[in-house]
Design a protein around this motif. Structure first.
Motif, mmCIF file in Angstrom:
data_model
loop_
_atom_site.group_PDB
_atom_site.id
_atom_site.type_symbol
_atom_site.label_atom_id
_atom_site.label_comp_id
_atom_site.label_asym_id
_atom_site.label_seq_id
_atom_site.Cartn_x
_atom_site.Cartn_y
_atom_site.Cartn_z
ATOM 1 N N THR B 43 0.843 -1.179 0.000
ATOM 2 C CA THR B 43 0.000 0.000 0.000
ATOM 3 C C THR B 43 0.883 1.235 0.000
ATOM 4 O O THR B 43 2.032 1.173 0.414
ATOM 5 C CB THR B 43 -0.923 0.011 1.243
ATOM 6 N N MET B 44 0.357 2.348 -0.482
ATOM 7 C CA MET B 44 1.088 3.617 -0.394
ATOM 8 C C MET B 44 0.578 4.438 0.799
ATOM 9 O O MET B 44 1.040 5.535 1.042
ATOM 10 C CB MET B 44 0.907 4.434 -1.683
ATOM 11 N N ASP B 45 -0.422 3.886 1.473
ATOM 12 C CA ASP B 45 -0.929 4.556 2.669
ATOM 13 C C ASP B 45 0.050 4.226 3.795
ATOM 14 O O ASP B 45 0.173 3.067 4.192
ATOM 15 C CB ASP B 45 -2.335 4.037 2.985
ATOM 16 N N PRO B 46 0.764 5.216 4.312
ATOM 17 C CA PRO B 46 1.904 4.913 5.187
ATOM 18 C C PRO B 46 1.537 4.277 6.517
ATOM 19 O O PRO B 46 2.375 3.644 7.141
ATOM 20 C CB PRO B 46 2.524 6.289 5.422
ATOM 21 N N ILE B 47 0.285 4.410 6.944
ATOM 22 C CA ILE B 47 -0.018 3.972 8.313
ATOM 23 C C ILE B 47 -0.671 2.594 8.368
ATOM 24 O O ILE B 47 -1.016 2.126 9.435
ATOM 25 C CB ILE B 47 -0.926 4.992 9.039
ATOM 26 N N LEU B 48 -0.839 1.940 7.236
ATOM 27 C CA LEU B 48 -1.626 0.698 7.244
ATOM 28 C C LEU B 48 -0.797 -0.566 7.377
ATOM 29 O O LEU B 48 -1.337 -1.627 7.651
ATOM 30 C CB LEU B 48 -2.484 0.605 5.982
ATOM 31 N N SER B 49 0.499 -0.509 7.122
ATOM 32 C CA SER B 49 1.273 -1.745 7.126
ATOM 33 C C SER B 49 2.568 -1.573 7.908
ATOM 34 O O SER B 49 3.166 -0.499 7.912
ATOM 35 C CB SER B 49 1.583 -2.161 5.695
ATOM 36 N N THR B 50 2.984 -2.671 8.567
ATOM 37 C CA THR B 50 4.240 -2.616 9.312
ATOM 38 C C THR B 50 5.356 -3.326 8.553
ATOM 39 O O THR B 50 6.417 -3.555 9.095
ATOM 40 C CB THR B 50 4.094 -3.321 10.674
ATOM 41 N N THR B 51 5.126 -3.707 7.287
ATOM 42 C CA THR B 51 6.144 -4.465 6.562
ATOM 43 C C THR B 51 7.344 -3.586 6.212
ATOM 44 O O THR B 51 7.221 -2.373 6.079
ATOM 45 C CB THR B 51 5.586 -5.040 5.251
ATOM 46 N N ASN B 52 8.494 -4.230 6.047
ATOM 47 C CA ASN B 52 9.700 -3.507 5.636
ATOM 48 C C ASN B 52 9.454 -2.764 4.347
ATOM 49 O O ASN B 52 9.876 -1.623 4.177
ATOM 50 C CB ASN B 52 10.844 -4.478 5.367
ATOM 51 N N ALA B 53 8.778 -3.452 3.386
ATOM 52 C CA ALA B 53 8.566 -2.868 2.069
ATOM 53 C C ALA B 53 7.797 -1.553 2.180
ATOM 54 O O ALA B 53 8.106 -0.580 1.495
ATOM 55 C CB ALA B 53 7.817 -3.851 1.180
ATOM 56 N N SER B 54 6.821 -1.488 3.080
ATOM 57 C CA SER B 54 6.053 -0.256 3.249
ATOM 58 C C SER B 54 6.884 0.824 3.912
ATOM 59 O O SER B 54 6.828 1.990 3.531
ATOM 60 C CB SER B 54 4.814 -0.516 4.100
ATOM 61 N N ARG B 55 7.652 0.416 4.916
ATOM 62 C CA ARG B 55 8.462 1.398 5.634
ATOM 63 C C ARG B 55 9.491 2.027 4.709
ATOM 64 O O ARG B 55 9.732 3.234 4.744
ATOM 65 C CB ARG B 55 9.159 0.725 6.816
ATOM 66 N N GLN B 56 10.081 1.199 3.847
ATOM 67 C CA GLN B 56 11.102 1.704 2.931
ATOM 68 C C GLN B 56 10.562 2.846 2.083
ATOM 69 O O GLN B 56 11.268 3.812 1.794
ATOM 70 C CB GLN B 56 11.564 0.565 2.009
ATOM 71 N N ILE B 57 9.309 2.728 1.667
ATOM 72 C CA ILE B 57 8.698 3.775 0.856
ATOM 73 C C ILE B 57 8.311 4.946 1.749
ATOM 74 O O ILE B 57 8.602 6.109 1.449
ATOM 75 C CB ILE B 57 7.441 3.224 0.142
ATOM 76 N N ALA B 58 7.663 4.637 2.872
ATOM 77 C CA ALA B 58 7.092 5.680 3.722
ATOM 78 C C ALA B 58 8.153 6.668 4.236
ATOM 79 O O ALA B 58 7.900 7.868 4.275
ATOM 80 C CB ALA B 58 6.345 5.045 4.891
ATOM 81 N N ILE B 59 9.351 6.174 4.587
ATOM 82 C CA ILE B 59 10.331 7.106 5.148
ATOM 83 C C ILE B 59 10.866 8.085 4.103
ATOM 84 O O ILE B 59 11.454 9.098 4.447
ATOM 85 C CB ILE B 59 11.507 6.396 5.840
ATOM 86 N N HIS B 60 10.669 7.791 2.824
ATOM 87 C CA HIS B 60 11.082 8.734 1.791
ATOM 88 C C HIS B 60 9.998 9.768 1.501
ATOM 89 O O HIS B 60 10.291 10.889 1.131
ATOM 90 C CB HIS B 60 11.433 7.993 0.492
ATOM 91 N N LEU B 61 8.728 9.360 1.663
ATOM 92 C CA LEU B 61 7.625 10.228 1.255
ATOM 93 C C LEU B 61 7.007 11.011 2.405
ATOM 94 O O LEU B 61 6.419 12.064 2.202
ATOM 95 C CB LEU B 61 6.515 9.399 0.603
ATOM 96 N N PHE B 62 7.125 10.464 3.618
ATOM 97 C CA PHE B 62 6.378 11.041 4.735
ATOM 98 C C PHE B 62 7.288 11.401 5.906
ATOM 99 O O PHE B 62 8.404 10.903 6.002
ATOM 100 C CB PHE B 62 5.314 10.048 5.222
#
Lengths: 314, 523
Positions: B43-62
């Motif tokens: 997901t691109m919604d930063p708060i919905l997933s705790t997976t590494n893959a999500s975090r990797q994206i979220a820390i760049h965008l949010f």
């Protein structure tokens, strides 16, 4: 002819319902939890509950089943858990890739397979026959992924003639599109060519033994016309059936080839959906691929009619 | 009226700056980074997933109010500063000036309130914030958070899994409990999302109006003074190990996550490729099914522990390459100086067959089968399981290794009681409160483990007690984990990641590649 097509089309409705119910039951019977894949391996139970509620997985089984089947009948395949879009959109986005790959692979299959089979049939039991059959047996028995890996290693990594692990849509230009699809289409097409070559040989041999061929030759017709007009025209029915079946399979996703070449098609969508338990996507894909098989069968019937008018009267 | 005290922000910031290792400015600008990742973000919604893959994206965008630095300590990010009342029940956060969202809107307290409220309602991380009773905007620059009970609020806000991302209020309200999608994926991070095509890639571009946080000398951890040097970063999910390695060799990729250890010798011979070891990465851990009658017996659990030669197991998991494992008993890694503790570890990595025999006799073990769940999705988990099972068999324990796929294994471990051992891997925890789920009596992931003493320690850890008190409580909890054999921690497993030397200034960190302050040469 119309009658035949209509009868086949009516079959669509019970098939659609049966496949949607079956796909739901099968998919939900597999162990695993989509919410756990979504939320992540470190997530606690409370997090899972929140995710279950958000994905609608906390609702009773029968309610979920009814919701899915009723939705699918109106063309609503639901929302993917993992792709941030509807199942229909996800499939539509992937279709061009699978179509491109399928068509190109079939082209490779036909262009290589039909001539090979014809050559073999025209001189049965000769060295030409033995070697073409040998080649096609090899392509048939070596799995696509082995051919694919060899192609990647030799033409991709060592010689660097082709890009690997990416896809360029047709909108980026035909050249780029072909360049990216060449290796996977070759890997997939060669095994199809083997099947087509063998079917061409068998069916052509059968036709060549028929009385009307002997008659044509006795009339003194040139061999070109005997083979081209009389023999091939009749043998092609079988070949079209094989090509049709191949097409139906290719369009429902060449799972291994797409995964190996990282092509974002229906096949790789299916594989990743199964691995992360994206229920709506798996169900949607099953429905769409069964529809493909049915549609391609109808198309094959129509082509039969065009090639041999006696069939459509039956 | 509660009295509010300012935090010791200046001391936090000095530490943060000391940790900065990146260059603060860009040597070259422009270019595109092609980064191969092992998994898809779901997901691109930063708060919905705790997976590494999500975090990797979220820390760049949010970004969040607070974040973590290189040493895993809390640093301010969108917050200018914050004050905590003496009773620990009220926090006042002041926001930094001049922060903009990707859509050009200026950040205000209304955005923070809406984002936090949405997080508390639908995020898998929300349960950590149960004691938050209200979030209100005091004025456009100030947010007040009220708690029903004192707990480490600020540290929790800094956790990156999931990131407590601040998004525009109108988007938080528009989507509510639905997943934020498409062009509405907007944050304040140094990169903005251009396009997400699942299984194809995530394209992000430099956010031109990003205001670098001037309070820091350079980037640190997940935050600090971040500057984007390249025009574009593409995160490409390439799950096939061989394809990631091939892409690096042909130069199509600039970065590859988790390259197989077996490919390292070959990659090391290529001058334009640099292989680095990510430390810390994974802890190889066995979760124990305490509801299983056999496992409920402490002597039996001690027998299991006494049969394990951790060094041998780790060697097997890391293909015999000593650079890729560490035999170490603490749940927190040695790099995490604040929480690392070897208390109670006298029993760790001391294989002794005589002791095993004595414990088995004490437990009255009659060769009952011990079901051990594992998977092949993570090759290192499978190798570790095989080595451990062999050691137990040698010690006279009738272990039955059951191979499943990862989602099925998680589901079975959480819903069934027909197993004894569950092979898993823990990513680094940042704070001991993250262990509550695995050690607390009623938690699903503690699988029936329950000890009143542990409950008391966890209470202190989850309270607003001083750092020293929480540290003492964690040391005691770590010791108790060994005394009780609550879980079995085997050792640290590291993974190699590889970059092309064309990437300048890249530094591995935790499990998350960071592409700010990284340059791409040869454009």
């Amino acid at each position: 002819m119309m009658n035949l097509v209509l009868r086949r089309l009516v079959l669509f409705i019970p098939m659609w319902i049966a496949v949607s119910v079956l796909s739901f039951v099968i998919v939900h019977a597999t162990p695993g939890d989509p919410a756990a894949s979504f939320v992540g391996q470190d997530a606690g139970a409370a997090s899972l509950d929140v995710a279950h509620r958000r994905l609608g997985l906390d609702r009773p089984y029968m309610e979920q089943l009814y919701h899915w089947v009723a939705g699918s009948l109106t063309g609503d395949l639901g929302q993917s858990y993992f792709l941030g879009r509807s199942v229909a959109t996800a499939i539509l986005e992937r279709l061009p890739v699978t179509f491109s790959l399928g068509m190109l692979a079939l082209l490779v299959g036909a262009v290589v397979g039909i001539p090979l089979g014809t050559v073999a049939a025209l001189s049965p039991n000769s060295w030409k026959d033995a070697s073409t059959i040998g080649v096609s047996l090899t392509f048939l028995s070596v799995p696509e992924f082995v051919v694919g890996m060899l192609l990647i290693y030799v033409l991709g990594v060592e010689l660097r003639w082709f890009p690997i692990g990416r896809y360029a849509p047709l909108s980026d230009g035909v050249g780029l599109w072909l360049h990216h699809l060449a290796l996977p289409a070759l890997a997939l097409g060669l095994s199809q060519s083997a099947l087509i070559a063998r079917m061409t040989r068998a069916s052509l041999l059968q036709v060549l033994g028929a009385d009307y061929i002997r008659t044509a030759r006795a009339k003194g017709l040139p061999e070109k016309i005997v083979i081209g007009r009389h023999a091939f025209r009749n043998a092609i029915i079988t070949i079209v059936t094989v090509i049709g079946l191949s097409l139906a399979l290719l369009l429902s996703g060449a799972f291994i080839t797409e995964a190996l070449f990282q092509l974002p098609g229906i096949g790789s969508l299916g594989v990743s959906a199964v691995l992360r338990r994206d229920y709506p996507v798996i169900q949607g894909l099953l429905l769409v691929s069964s529809s493909f098989i049915l549609i391609v069968n109808i198309l094959v019937d129509i082509v039969y009619g065009l090639l041999n008018p006696t069939i459509s009267d039956r | 009226m509660t009295i509010l005290k300012s935090t010791t922000l200046s001391s936090v910031m000095i530490l943060a700056c000391a940790g900065a290792a990146f260059s603060a400015t860009c040597e070259t600008k422009g270019g595109k980074i092609q980064a191969a990742m092992t998994a898809n973000a779901s997901t691109m919604d930063p708060i919905l997933s705790t997976t590494n893959a999500s975090r990797q994206i979220a820390i760049h965008l949010f970004e969040s109010l607070v974040s973590l630095d290189q040493n895993y300590k809390v640093i301010p990010q969108l917050a200018q500063d914050w004050k905590r009342s003496d009773d620990g029940l009220t926090y006042i956060f002041t926001l930094r000036d001049g922060v903009q969202f990707h859509n050009g809107k200026a950040l205000t307290s209304a955005d923070v309130v809406a984002s936090l409220k949405r997080f508390l309602k639908i995020s898998p991380g929300a349960n950590r914030f149960r004691a938050v009773t209200d979030v209100v905007a005091v004025d456009p620059k100030t947010v007040k958070i009220t708690l029903s009970q004192d707990f480490p609020l600020v540290t929790n806000l800094a956790m990156p899994s999931p990131v407590v991302a601040i998004i525009p209020a109108e988007i938080a309200e528009k989507y509510g409990d639905k997943e934020v999608r498409g062009t509405d994926v907007i944050g304040t991070g140094p990169f903005r999302l251009v396009d997400w095509r699942p299984d194809v890639g995530i394209k992000m571009a430099k956010f031109e109006n990003y205001v670098t946080d001037q309070r820091f000398d350079g980037p640190t951890g997940f935050g600090g003074a971040r500057t984007v040097c390249v025009d574009e970063v593409n995160f490409l999910p390439i799950s096939e190990d061989a394809s990631r390695v091939a892409g690096l060799q042909t130069g199509e990729l600039d970065f590859a996550e988790a390259v197989p250890i077996t490919a390292v010798p070959q990659l090391e011979t290529i001058k334009t490729i640099k292989v680095e070891i990510v430390k810390p990465r994974w802890a190889i851990v066995l979760e124990l099914g305490h509801k299983n009658p056999l496992m409920a017996s402490l002597p039996f659990r001690k027998a299991l522990l006494s049969a394990i030669n951790a060094e041998q197991v780790m060697r097997a998991a890391a293909f015999g390459r000593p650079d890729y494992f560490r035999v170490q008993p603490s749940i927190f890694f040695p790099e995490q100086t604040q929480w690392h503790s070897e208390a109670g570890s006298e029993v760790y990595n001391k294989p002794d067959l005589n002791k095993v025999k004595a414990y088995l006799a004490e437990a009255g073990y009659k060769n009952e089968p011990v079901v051990f769940l594992t998977n092949q999705n993570y090759a290192w988990m499978y190798k570790a399981s095989q080595a451990i099972a062999a050691q137990w068999q040698q010690a006279g324990i009738n272990v039955k290794l059951e191979l499943m796929d990862w989602p099925s294994q998680i589901k079975r471990a959480q819903t069934n009681n027909d197993w004894a051992i569950n092979q898993t891997g823990w990513s680094p925890r940042f704070d001991p409160f993250q262990l509550t789920d695995g050690l607390h009596c009623k938690a699903v992931s503690s699988f029936g483990y329950c000890n009143e003493k542990m409950e008391q320690l966890l209470k202190t850890i989850n309270s607003g007690a001083s750092d020293a008190e929480r540290q003492a409580a964690w040391t005691a909890a770590q010791k108790l984990t060994w005394d009780d054999v609550a879980v079995l921690r085997i050792g640290d497993y590291f993974e190699p990641e590889a970059t092309r030397t064309a990437l300048g200034g890249y530094q591995p960190f935790y499990v998350t590649p960071r592409f700010w302050n990284v340059t791409k040469k040869g454009n």
